[in-house]
Design a protein around this motif. Structure first.
Motif: not given
Length: 182
Positions: A92-109
């Protein structure tokens, strides 16, 4: 950069052919990772015996968050890209989840509070090789012991996979995703 060890090529030994065939969808060539490890059949079989891609104590989505984050933190683009290509939709990953696996921090919406704990766990294990008491207490409120064991072992396993693909300089699979630019 070229790979350091040539992957095994057909014809494989009979039992190795059968093993490699079972790992991939029909008509899809076995991963370069699998074919490279097959050069040492003992290591390949032990590696495959340690896999955690079956139905475990956590959801597919939670498993993929842990795996993708661990690979991203280690710079394991090869394995990260394979998992994004093969499992992102199922998780169920969209573009947001895919990008959030790479960016620093755990606070992605895109992450739930439970998923943020997984990202924090993977990050802390990566950065410190342990989990502090504060994070552990938060994890214990959300996860069962069996789930915590699985998450910690998944993180370690995919650090090992990332170390392997990076050290052997495996070429990226043609169909695999690439790390987002920037």
């Amino acid at each position: 950069m070229t790979h350091r060890i040539e992957p095994a090529a057909r014809p494989y030994e009979k039992d190795m052919e059968a093993t490699l065939e079972k790992l991939m969808p029909p008509g899809v060539e076995p991963l370069v990772l699998f074919r490279t490890l097959a050069r040492n059949p003992r290591v390949f079989r032990r590696f495959m015996a340690g896999g955690l891609l079956d139905k475990g104590s956590i959801t597919l989505r939670e498993r993929e968050i842990a795996i993708d984050r661990a690979c991203a933190r280690c710079g394991g683009e090869y394995e990260w890209g394979v998992h994004i290509a093969l499992f992102a939709d199922k998780a169920g990953f969209g573009a947001g989840e895919i990008a959030a696996t790479v960016v620093p921090g755990a606070d992605a919406a895109c992450w739930t509070s439970r998923e943020r704990l997984i990202v924090r766990l993977v990050d802390q294990l990566h950065e410190t090789n342990t989990v502090d008491d504060e994070l552990w207490a938060a994890l214990k409120e959300e996860f069962e012991d069996e789930q915590l064991i699985e998450l910690v072992v998944l993180t370690g396993l995919y650090h090992m996979v990332s170390f392997t693909v990076n050290a052997l300089r495996l070429p990226l699979e043609d169909y695999a995703a690439r790390f987002p630019a920037g």
